[in-house]
Design a protein around this motif. Sequence first.
Motif, short mmCIF file in Angstrom:
data_model
loop_
_atom_site.label_atom_id
_atom_site.label_comp_id
_atom_site.label_asym_id
_atom_site.label_seq_id
_atom_site.Cartn_x
_atom_site.Cartn_y
_atom_site.Cartn_z
N GLN A 6 0.83 -1.18 0.00
CA GLN A 6 0.00 0.00 0.00
C GLN A 6 0.88 1.24 0.00
O GLN A 6 2.05 1.21 0.34
CB GLN A 6 -0.89 0.03 1.25
CG GLN A 6 -1.89 -1.13 1.27
CD GLN A 6 -2.82 -1.00 2.44
OE1 GLN A 6 -3.41 0.06 2.63
NE2 GLN A 6 -2.96 -2.05 3.23
N PRO A 9 2.79 5.62 4.69
CA PRO A 9 2.36 6.79 5.45
C PRO A 9 3.17 8.01 5.01
O PRO A 9 4.35 7.91 4.71
CB PRO A 9 2.71 6.40 6.91
CG PRO A 9 2.83 4.91 6.90
CD PRO A 9 3.30 4.55 5.54
N ARG A 130 0.35 8.93 7.46
CA ARG A 130 -0.92 8.88 6.75
C ARG A 130 -2.06 8.68 7.75
O ARG A 130 -2.07 7.72 8.51
CB ARG A 130 -0.93 7.77 5.70
CG ARG A 130 -2.20 7.73 4.86
CD ARG A 130 -2.06 6.78 3.69
NE ARG A 130 -1.07 7.26 2.72
CZ ARG A 130 -1.30 8.18 1.81
NH1 ARG A 130 -2.49 8.75 1.72
NH2 ARG A 130 -0.35 8.54 0.97
N ALA A 131 -3.03 9.59 7.71
CA ALA A 131 -4.08 9.62 8.72
C ALA A 131 -4.93 8.36 8.73
O ALA A 131 -5.46 7.97 9.77
CB ALA A 131 -4.95 10.85 8.53
N GLY A 132 -5.11 7.70 7.60
CA GLY A 132 -5.99 6.54 7.53
C GLY A 132 -5.42 5.27 8.13
O GLY A 132 -6.16 4.30 8.31
N PHE A 133 -4.13 5.25 8.42
CA PHE A 133 -3.51 4.06 8.99
C PHE A 133 -3.61 4.09 10.51
O PHE A 133 -3.59 5.15 11.13
CB PHE A 133 -2.02 4.00 8.61
CG PHE A 133 -1.75 3.61 7.18
CD1 PHE A 133 -2.72 3.73 6.21
CD2 PHE A 133 -0.51 3.14 6.82
CE1 PHE A 133 -2.47 3.37 4.90
CE2 PHE A 133 -0.23 2.78 5.51
CZ PHE A 133 -1.22 2.90 4.54
N SER A 134 -3.67 2.93 11.13
CA SER A 134 -3.59 2.86 12.58
C SER A 134 -2.14 2.96 13.01
O SER A 134 -1.21 2.85 12.20
CB SER A 134 -4.20 1.55 13.09
OG SER A 134 -3.35 0.46 12.78
N ASP A 137 -0.56 -0.33 12.15
CA ASP A 137 -0.36 -0.42 10.71
C ASP A 137 0.89 0.35 10.29
O ASP A 137 1.67 -0.10 9.45
CB ASP A 137 -1.55 0.17 9.96
CG ASP A 137 -2.80 -0.69 10.05
OD1 ASP A 137 -2.67 -1.88 10.36
OD2 ASP A 137 -3.90 -0.15 9.81
N THR A 138 1.05 1.54 10.87
CA THR A 138 2.17 2.40 10.50
C THR A 138 3.50 1.73 10.81
O THR A 138 4.40 1.69 9.97
CB THR A 138 2.06 3.74 11.24
OG1 THR A 138 0.84 4.39 10.85
CG2 THR A 138 3.23 4.65 10.92
N ARG A 168 -6.56 5.25 14.65
CA ARG A 168 -6.07 5.87 13.43
C ARG A 168 -5.13 7.01 13.77
O ARG A 168 -5.34 7.75 14.73
CB ARG A 168 -7.24 6.40 12.59
CG ARG A 168 -8.19 5.30 12.12
CD ARG A 168 -7.50 4.34 11.17
NE ARG A 168 -8.39 3.25 10.74
CZ ARG A 168 -8.03 2.25 9.97
NH1 ARG A 168 -6.78 2.18 9.53
NH2 ARG A 168 -8.88 1.31 9.63
N GLY A 170 -4.72 9.82 12.46
CA GLY A 170 -5.37 11.12 12.47
C GLY A 170 -6.09 11.44 13.76
O GLY A 170 -6.39 12.60 14.02
#
Length: 283
Positions: A6, A9, A130-134, A137-138, A168, A170
């Motif tokens: 993907q 971030p 990246r705000a959409g990642f937890s 995840d990051t 997230r 964000g």
Amino acid sequence: MTDRDQTPPTTDDPTTMPSPDPAATAETAETDSDESTGEAAVSASNGPAIAATDLSHAFGDVGVLDGVSLSVAPGEVVALVGPNGSGKSTLLRFLARVRAPDEGTVTVGSAESGGGRARVGYLPQQPGFRAGFSAADTLDFYAQFVDEDVDVAGVLERVGLVDAADRRVGALSGGMTRLLGLGRALVGDPAVVVLDEPASGLDPGMVERLFDIVSDLADAGVAVVLSSHNLGPVERTADRVVVLDGGRFVADGDPRAVVESVGAADLQTAFGDLVATEEVTGR
């Protein structure tokens, strides 16, 4: 996040984006040689973990660093202090090797590396993701850029974010985002960690936790170079304090020696005696 292909971030500083080469991310740089300077990384049992020699740099006609040299041993905590705009962040970027100075060299090596490659973890002053990642995840994304398996849950626990693993990015506070940046810097167990104002935005309790993490890293043999305006914890934690002003180091020694050199009662008072804040011209 299961697909590691993907989009990564994002970050506020494009120089800290991960390289497509998994062996050379900017936040956790692992190299056989310093490509920015042409210097081969050193690794000797009694050698420094990181060494900068005769660094000079200017932004246009504004000189920021003037022939500064710094050597940090494995397990040593060196605090870089100075007025706002004195060039601390610039020097830390050179140490982290996310950019190169106009002149001078930076070499990285570790007594524990056994002649192999040395990794540098870097926390910029304004980390961004990246705000959409937890949070998990990051760190999982950045974990793919190191050779060994990474215990992401363990890293989150180490920086005090285990309860925010699924939150997230964000939705994280500014202080929590900085702690996530610290976690990113620790991915892959780097031999050297460079931290630019790591305590900024943290409440007093988390500041203490941050400096406890720094102490733990040093106890494990990691060389730590950090900048901070939190001079109380710096005085209690750092092995050495290096004061940068006017493009040069105006003091370098253990905290007590720096304080006593100007007859001050504490590092905060000594700082005011050592620097000329009205003449700041650097970055």
